[in-house]
Design a protein around this motif. Structure first.
Motif, PDB file in Angstrom:
ATOM      1  N   PRO A 238       7.913  26.405  39.138  1.00 26.90           N
ATOM      2  CA  PRO A 238       6.509  26.745  38.433  1.00 26.90           C
ATOM      3  C   PRO A 238       5.668  27.527  39.648  1.00 26.90           C
ATOM      4  O   PRO A 238       4.836  27.047  39.861  1.00 26.90           O
ATOM      5  CB  PRO A 238       5.959  25.934  37.705  1.00 26.90           C
ATOM      6  N   TRP A 240       3.052  30.156  40.967  1.00 27.48           N
ATOM      7  CA  TRP A 240       2.003  31.205  40.903  1.00 27.48           C
ATOM      8  C   TRP A 240       2.211  32.320  41.469  1.00 27.48           C
ATOM      9  O   TRP A 240       2.623  32.309  42.861  1.00 27.48           O
ATOM     10  CB  TRP A 240       0.691  30.701  41.131  1.00 27.48           C
ATOM     11  N   ASP A 258       0.575  31.141  33.035  1.00 25.95           N
ATOM     12  CA  ASP A 258       0.010  29.836  33.017  1.00 25.95           C
ATOM     13  C   ASP A 258      -1.488  30.062  32.980  1.00 25.95           C
ATOM     14  O   ASP A 258      -2.150  31.001  33.597  1.00 25.95           O
ATOM     15  CB  ASP A 258       0.307  29.218  34.368  1.00 25.95           C
ATOM     16  N   THR A 260      -5.251  28.074  33.633  1.00 27.21           N
ATOM     17  CA  THR A 260      -5.903  27.100  34.684  1.00 27.21           C
ATOM     18  C   THR A 260      -7.021  26.796  33.681  1.00 27.21           C
ATOM     19  O   THR A 260      -7.903  27.519  33.555  1.00 27.21           O
ATOM     20  CB  THR A 260      -6.274  27.533  35.946  1.00 27.21           C
ATOM     21  N   GLY A 460      -3.947  23.673  36.539  1.00 26.15           N
ATOM     22  CA  GLY A 460      -2.952  24.454  35.877  1.00 26.15           C
ATOM     23  C   GLY A 460      -2.440  23.842  34.601  1.00 26.15           C
ATOM     24  O   GLY A 460      -1.812  22.564  34.725  1.00 26.15           O
ATOM     25  N   TYR A 461      -2.040  24.208  33.294  1.00 23.84           N
ATOM     26  CA  TYR A 461      -1.686  23.539  32.226  1.00 23.84           C
ATOM     27  C   TYR A 461      -0.329  23.510  32.574  1.00 23.84           C
ATOM     28  O   TYR A 461       0.415  22.378  32.072  1.00 23.84           O
ATOM     29  CB  TYR A 461      -2.093  24.578  31.081  1.00 23.84           C
ATOM     30  N   GLU A 462       0.509  24.600  32.737  1.00 26.76           N
ATOM     31  CA  GLU A 462       1.963  24.564  32.681  1.00 26.76           C
ATOM     32  C   GLU A 462       2.224  23.575  33.899  1.00 26.76           C
ATOM     33  O   GLU A 462       3.596  23.099  33.624  1.00 26.76           O
ATOM     34  CB  GLU A 462       2.575  25.999  33.015  1.00 26.76           C
ATOM     35  N   ASP A 463       1.654  23.342  34.847  1.00 26.03           N
ATOM     36  CA  ASP A 463       2.054  22.660  35.824  1.00 26.03           C
ATOM     37  C   ASP A 463       2.047  21.372  35.703  1.00 26.03           C
ATOM     38  O   ASP A 463       2.825  20.218  36.096  1.00 26.03           O
ATOM     39  CB  ASP A 463       1.116  22.702  37.149  1.00 26.03           C
ATOM     40  N   GLU A 488      -5.979  32.879  34.478  1.00 20.27           N
ATOM     41  CA  GLU A 488      -4.709  33.016  33.874  1.00 20.27           C
ATOM     42  C   GLU A 488      -3.814  33.916  35.033  1.00 20.27           C
ATOM     43  O   GLU A 488      -4.153  34.994  35.378  1.00 20.27           O
ATOM     44  CB  GLU A 488      -4.885  34.201  32.633  1.00 20.27           C
ATOM     45  N   LEU A 491       3.436  32.696  36.140  1.00 22.27           N
ATOM     46  CA  LEU A 491       4.576  32.041  36.803  1.00 22.27           C
ATOM     47  C   LEU A 491       5.976  32.635  36.943  1.00 22.27           C
ATOM     48  O   LEU A 491       6.262  33.401  35.829  1.00 22.27           O
ATOM     49  CB  LEU A 491       4.995  30.433  36.201  1.00 22.27           C
TER      50      LEU A 491
END
Length: 621
Positions: A238, A240, A258, A260, A460-463, A488, A491
């Motif tokens: 992932p 950025w 992603d 944040t 970061g949410y996806e992380d 925002e 990724l």
């Protein structure tokens, strides 16, 4: 022959020169293979010199004899030909396409047109989407070395000899004989499989140790350094897409966008008495409340002025002095205490009008008074209606006892722990924020939270949302993702510039075929953890919320205070009356606004000062 401005061309020599694609036709002659499929062997005259149904004549897929009961595709009967693209672009309005049978790096530039043959390319373009062409293999069978920056379970990780998942890197991280696993690893493998040989192999390896020395704050940026140095072809994970990283290497199309979020201690609700007071006042802004009080006070002053009859008494006093030839005549003056008393009484009266949403009707009032109260009554109508319309929602609204938005954190001057890789992006988006950038490990941020360095964090949410260990640590600290988006950032996979387009092509085609990152995520079962999400919507009141006693505490206390003050005033008035003293507290609202003062004419005599109530004045009349 095609249209005048876009004629058909002879491509026989061009096709015959591609010896690596030669194949044998059913009649034994040499032809050319246009696509990967073995049956697509056509003569060199295919598409050349004139408008013909070349597919129906030469393409085995359009063979009517082989079709049997199967209906052949509509494009098979459409005439077309290869054309001179330069002439078509400058001298005609015919639509021209580059042949998908030959990639741009093949040194073969062939273009075709249907409209020059008075036909349409729509059927062919629709059928083309599901076909497999040589041009659909931009790499031509490439092997890719991909670096893995670190372990982030379940995105990318290894297992030890006991098949236990490793979440921290050790000596095994640099051992490429131990395979990598995880969501992003599987996604890359699925893209490789989708390419059907165009990407022959993806070898996953570790980032170099020297790159970690160059970029100690971010193992992800260190992996990108390996691409820039030519040690690997790409990196998987992932990543950025930031300005700094784009200056180091190219990226594929985004894998996901992603967000944040601001991570905060789970907010509670407060029901203190001060909060209830704020709720009562909340429907109007402080400026509007000041305006309301000002209008009430202004109306009260004007009402006292409009009902003042002391001027008549003063005029009568002047007439008496002119008519008197001797003796001591008492001069009259306005009583300031009485005026203050009437102003206070009028303020309370107009406040009562406002709170009761009406005004008192007095037929004997003067025209100025009636006009004044008419305007005041209209103001009351609009103000009370607006206040009542919003009050119920504010009374049942829960008050959050901590900062729950990025705007609030910035206004409060809070230190916000954030990832150093997105330092520039965050500082541009929030120039007034007080960020603290440390190592790229989100676990370190939790340590900073525990030590009090950062009361809130930008994560970061996806992380992290799939990292069960990290989520468990959030639960232990009762931390939650707020709905306040800090940034925002897309990724994507960092990759060599010459490979970026081709790999992006297969990623895009994978999205159309259902090969997405989400499909790889679905392969991992997510265990239940505590709820790590918080939204302000959870604290908003509903139209079905009931108003309880606690919501009415301020009005009740206000009423009780007024009652106590009224009782104290009445007791004071009774005590003063029993002692034969004058009191302005309990008298009626109509007072004698002037009093006699002595005027000396040879000798001094004092007029008796008196205060007449309304009842006494009636008796004198």
């Amino acid at each position: 022959m095609g249209s005048k401005g876009c004629p058909c061309v002879n491509a026989i020599d061009t096709l015959a020169s591609l010896s690596e694609r030669h194949c044998e036709l059913p009649n034994g002659e040499i032809g050319i293979r246009l696509t990967i499929s073995d049956h697509q062997c056509v003569p060199f005259s295919y598409g050349s010199s004139q408008c013909l149904q070349h597919d129906l004549i030469y393409d085995p897929g359009c063979d009517v004899d082989r079709a049997g009961k199967r209906v052949i595709e509509e494009y098979c009967v459409r005439p077309w030909c290869y054309v001179d693209v330069a002439m078509c672009k400058s001298e005609s309005h015919e639509r021209v396409f580059r042949s998908p049978d030959f990639p741009r790096n093949s040194a073969v530039d062939l273009y075709y047109s249907y409209t020059t043959c008075n036909s349409t390319a729509d059927d062919w373009l629709e059928a083309e989407k599901g076909m497999d062409y040589a041009g659909d293999h931009p790499f031509g069978g490439v092997s890719i070395d991909a670096a893995i920056p670190m372990y982030v379970y379940p995105m990318m990780y290894k297992r030890d000899s006991n098949e236990e998942v490793l979440i921290t890197t050790g000596d095994e991280f640099h051992n490429d004989n131990i395979p990598y696993e995880g969501i992003y690893i599987n996604h890359a493998k699925n893209i490789q499989e989708l390419s059907r040989g165009d990407i022959q192999n993806i070898t996953f390896t570790h980032k170099s140790q020297v790159s970690s020395l160059l970029h100690p704050q971010s193992s992800f940026t260190a992996s990108i350094q390996d691409i820039e140095d030519g040690l690997v072809d790409m990196a998987v994970g992932p990543f950025w897409v930031t300005g700094k990283r784009l200056s180091m290497t190219s990226f594929t199309i985004p894998v996901v966008l992603d967000k944040t979020y601001l991570v905060i201690p789970r907010p509670g609700t407060q029901d203190k008495f001060s909060d209830q007071i704020k709720k009562v006042l909340a429907p109007f802004t402080p400026g509007l409340w000041i305006l309301l009080v000002g209008i009430i006070f202004c109306t009260a002053l004007l009402s006292v002025w409009f009902t003042d009859r002391s001027a008549e008494a003063m005029n009568q006093n002047q007439n008496d002095r002119r008519m008197s030839l001797q003796g001591n005549i008492a001069k009259k003056r306005r009583r300031k205490r009485a005026y203050a008393r009437l102003v206070l009484d009028s303020c309370l009266q107009k406040g009562l009008f406002f709170c009761s949403a009406g005004v008192e009707q007095d037929e004997n009032a003067s025209l100025p008074s009636k006009l004044l109260l008419f305007g005041f009554g209209f103001f009351i109508l609009i103000s009370v209606s607006a206040y009542v319309a919003n009050l119920a929602a504010f009374l049942t609204l829960s008050t959050i006892d901590s900062v729950s938005s990025m705007e609030g954190a910035v206004a409060a001057g809070m230190t916000i722990c954030a990832h150093p890789a997105v330092k520039v992006e965050l500082e541009i988006a929030w120039p007034d924020a007080k960020f603290y950038f440390e190592l790229d490990d989100f676990y370190v941020m939790l340590e900073h939270f525990d030590s009090g360095i950062c009361p809130v964090m930008a994560i970061g949410y996806e992380d992290t949302i799939l990292d069960l260990v990290f989520l468990a640590k959030l639960c232990e600290r009762d931390l939650v993702y707020s709905d306040s988006v800090v940034a925002e950032i897309p990724l994507a996979f960092p990759i060599r510039a010459d490979l970026a387009s081709g790999f992006s092509y297969w990623m895009h085609k994978g999205e159309r075929s259902g090969v997405t990152l989400q499909t790889s995520k679905d392969e991992y079962t997510q265990e239940k953890t505590c709820d790590v999400h918080f939204s302000k919507v959870d604290t908003e009141s509903s139209e079905y919320d009931k108003i309880g006693v606690k919501n009415m505490m301020f009005p009740v206390l206000f009423f009780g205070t007024c009652t106590v003050l009224a009782v104290i005033m009445q007791i004071e008035y009774i005590c003063q009356s029993r002692r034969g003293r004058e009191s302005l507290v309990g008298t009626w609202s109509t007072l004698n606004l002037v009093t006699d003062v002595p005027e000396t004419n040879g000798t001094t005599s004092w007029a008796k000062r008196r205060v007449s109530t309304k009842e006494e004045e009636d008796e004198e009349k």
